[in-house]
Design a protein around this motif. Structure first.
Motif, short mmCIF file in Angstrom:
data_model
loop_
_atom_site.label_atom_id
_atom_site.label_comp_id
_atom_site.label_asym_id
_atom_site.label_seq_id
_atom_site.Cartn_x
_atom_site.Cartn_y
_atom_site.Cartn_z
N ASP A 199 -8.03 -3.85 -0.37
CA ASP A 199 -9.23 -3.61 0.29
C ASP A 199 -10.38 -5.05 -0.03
O ASP A 199 -11.03 -5.43 0.75
CB ASP A 199 -10.09 -2.36 0.52
CG ASP A 199 -9.22 -1.14 1.10
OD1 ASP A 199 -8.71 -1.39 2.14
OD2 ASP A 199 -9.11 -0.08 0.24
N GLN A 206 0.80 -1.22 0.11
CA GLN A 206 -0.15 0.01 -0.11
C GLN A 206 0.78 1.48 -0.06
O GLN A 206 0.60 2.43 -0.52
CB GLN A 206 -1.00 0.22 1.14
CG GLN A 206 -0.27 0.11 2.56
CD GLN A 206 -1.26 0.32 3.74
OE1 GLN A 206 -2.37 0.48 3.40
NE2 GLN A 206 -0.77 -0.07 5.05
N ASN A 207 2.06 1.29 0.53
CA ASN A 207 2.93 2.22 0.56
C ASN A 207 3.81 2.54 -0.64
O ASN A 207 3.89 1.57 -1.30
CB ASN A 207 3.71 2.29 1.78
CG ASN A 207 2.91 2.70 3.12
OD1 ASN A 207 2.23 3.40 3.26
ND2 ASN A 207 3.03 1.53 3.96
N ASP A 255 0.38 -8.70 5.73
CA ASP A 255 0.15 -7.17 5.81
C ASP A 255 0.00 -6.92 7.00
O ASP A 255 -0.44 -5.76 7.70
CB ASP A 255 -1.22 -6.68 5.24
CG ASP A 255 -2.25 -7.78 5.72
OD1 ASP A 255 -2.22 -8.74 6.36
OD2 ASP A 255 -3.53 -7.38 5.38
N ARG A 307 -3.44 -0.72 -2.50
CA ARG A 307 -3.95 -1.02 -1.22
C ARG A 307 -4.83 -2.17 -1.51
O ARG A 307 -5.73 -1.79 -2.42
CB ARG A 307 -4.64 0.16 -0.59
CG ARG A 307 -5.45 0.01 0.77
CD ARG A 307 -6.28 1.14 1.46
NE ARG A 307 -6.92 0.76 2.54
CZ ARG A 307 -6.81 1.01 3.61
NH1 ARG A 307 -5.72 1.87 3.95
NH2 ARG A 307 -7.85 0.94 4.53
#
Length: 379
Positions: free
Chosen positions: A121, A33-34, A136, A119
Motif C-alpha cells: 500500500d 498480495q494473495n 499489479d 500487500r
C-alpha cells in the motif's frame, strides 16, 4: 542491481525470472498480495502466433512452458445452433493456477525471492530499490497513487461479463451466440485441462437488465446461464469462482515510466478477452523490458526508452484492434440476421486486420463456402 516487483501475476513473475536468470548477482523480489495457491479465473489461452515471441526469446523455456498445455488446431463459431469451424488457428491452453505454479518453480530455481500475502500500500520503502516494476493489474494501486506521473486514462465498456468454468470439454476455442427472449448471450469457451473448460459469458446491458440478472444472487445467475446454454453444456453445470458480473475496463497510460518505476501488463494497458490474452501482452512486455536492461545495465532511463520504443507502437495497434473487436461484440444484435457462414465471416474480419486472402490461406474450404453463397469479397 536491487529490483522490487509489485504483482505476482504472469507478467511480474516472468520479468523476475528473466532478470534473475540473466543477472544472478542482482537481487529480485516479487511482492504478491494473495496466497501462492490463490487464483481468480479459470484458463489462459494463447494462439500459436501469440506464443511465437516466447519460442524465439527462450526456446528451452518455451518447451517447458507448453509441455502440459492443451492444444487445438481450429476454432468454431456457433450461430443459430450451427457450428462453423475455422481451421488454420492453432491454440494452446492451460489452467491459470498451473501457469502461476509453473512460473513459481522457474522463479525459485533462478533465485527470485517470492513474497506472498504481502500487500503493498505504501511504495516508499520499495522505491529505495534501484528499479520498481509495477505489475499489479488493471486496477493497479501503485498506478493510482502516481496517477499524475503516469497519466492513465480509462474507458468503461458497456457489455457485462461473468467468468465461469465447466466440466464440459470444448476442444475448439468456441464462440457461442445464443438468442433468447431477452436478447443475445455470448459464451467464450475453451478446454484448458483434461477435466475443465473456461466458460466466459457476455451480454449487453439491456439484455442483462431485461433478464433480471441485476436482481439475482450469484447462484440464481449461474442457474439462469446454465439454462441459456443448456444445449451447449450437454448436462454439465457451470462452476463459480467469484463469478460476479463486471464490465471491461480499457486502460492506457500516457507515460510508461516515472523515475525508477515502470508499468507492465494490465497495469500498463488492457485488451479485450476476444482478441488477445492479457497474459501474452504482459509476457511480451517482460521480454522487451528485460532486453532493455540487458542493453543498458547501468542506465535505467535508456533501458526504459528501449522498452517503450519496442512496445509502444505494437501496444497501440493492439488496443485499436481490441476496441474494434469490442465494438463488434457490443453491436452483435445488428448481425443476428446473418446466416451462420456470413456471420462467421463478419466475425473473423471484425478488426479490419484479417483480409479475405488471409482467410483463404487459413481455411480455403470455409472461404469456398462463403464464395459459393456471396461471391469473392474485396479485401
Amino acid at each position: 542491481m536491487d529490483i522490487n516487483i509489485v504483482g505476482g501475476g504472469p507478467g511480474g513473475l516472468f520479468i523476475s525470472y528473466l532478470i534473475k536468470k540473466r543477472f544472478p548477482q542482482w537481487t529480485v523480489r516479487v511482492f504478491e498480495q494473495n496466497d501462492a495457491g490463490a487464483t481468480y479465473g479459470w484458463g489462459v489461452v494463447f494462439s500459436d502466433v501469440a506464443l511465437s515471441f516466447l519460442q524465439k526469446s527462450d526456446p528451452a523455456f518455451f518447451q517447458r512452458f507448453t509441455a502440459d498445455h492443451v492444444h487445438s488446431d481450429y476454432m468454431e463459431i456457433v450461430h443459430r445452433g450451427v457450428h462453423v469451424p475455422i481451421h488454420g488457428n492453432r491454440f494452446s491452453r492451460v489452467a491459470r493456477i498451473a501457469l502461476l505454479q509453473f512460473l513459481h518453480v522457474e522463479c525459485r530455481s533462478a533465485g527470485v525471492e517470492l513474497l506472498f500475502n504481502t500487500r503493498v500500500d505504501d511504495l516508499r520503502a520499495l522505491r529505495q530499490a534501484d528499479l520498481v516494476v509495477v505489475a499489479d493489474g488493471v486496477n493497479s494501486r501503485i498506478r493510482t497513487q502516481h496517477a499524475q506521473a503516469f497519466k492513465p486514462s480509462f474507458v468503461q465498456r458497456r457489455n457485462k461479463f461473468a467468468w465461469y468454468g465447466t466440466r464440459k470439454l470444448f476442444h475448439a476455442v468456441s464462440l457461442i451466440f445464443r438468442e433468447t427472449e431477452f436478447g443475445v448471450f455470448i459464451a467464450h469457451s475453451y478446454q484448458y485441462s483434461d477435466q475443465m473448460s473456461t466458460f466466459l459469458i457476455e451480454t449487453d446491458p439491456e439484455t442483462w437488465a431485461r433478464a433480471g440478472l441485476g436482481e439475482m444472487n450469484d447462484a440464481d445467475s449461474r442457474i439462469f446461464c446454465e439454462k441459456v446454454f443448456a444445449d451447449d453444456l450437454d448436462g454439465n453445470g457451470l462452476l463459480s469462482n467469484k463469478s460476479t458480473w463486471f464490465e471491461a475496463l480499457t486502460v492506457k497510460n500516457e507515460n510508461w515510466h516515472h523515475e525508477n518505476m515502470v508499468l507492465i501488463g494490465d497495469a500498463l494497458r488492457s485488451v479485450h478477452f476476444s482478441l488477445g490474452s492479457g497474459t501474452r501482452m504482459a509476457m511480451e512486455d517482460s521480454i522487451a523490458l528485460h532486453e532493455g536492461l540487458c542493453a543498458h545495465t547501468t542506465d535505467l532511463a535508456a533501458a526504459f526508452g528501449h522498452f517503450e520504443a519496442s512496445r509502444r507502437t505494437a501496444s497501440d495497434r493492439f488496443q485499436q484492434a481490441a476496441a474494434k473487436s469490442l465494438d463488434w461484440y457490443e453491436n452483435v444484435g445488428d448481425k443476428r440476421h446473418l446466416d451462420p457462414i456470413a456471420f462467421t465471416y463478419d466475425y473473423m474480419r471484425r478488426t479490419g486486420r484479417v483480409t479475405h486472402d488471409d482467410l483463404r490461406k487459413r481455411d480455403p474450404e470455409f472461404v469456398r463456402q462463403y464464395e459459393l453463397l456471396y461471391g469473392e469479397a474485396v479485401n
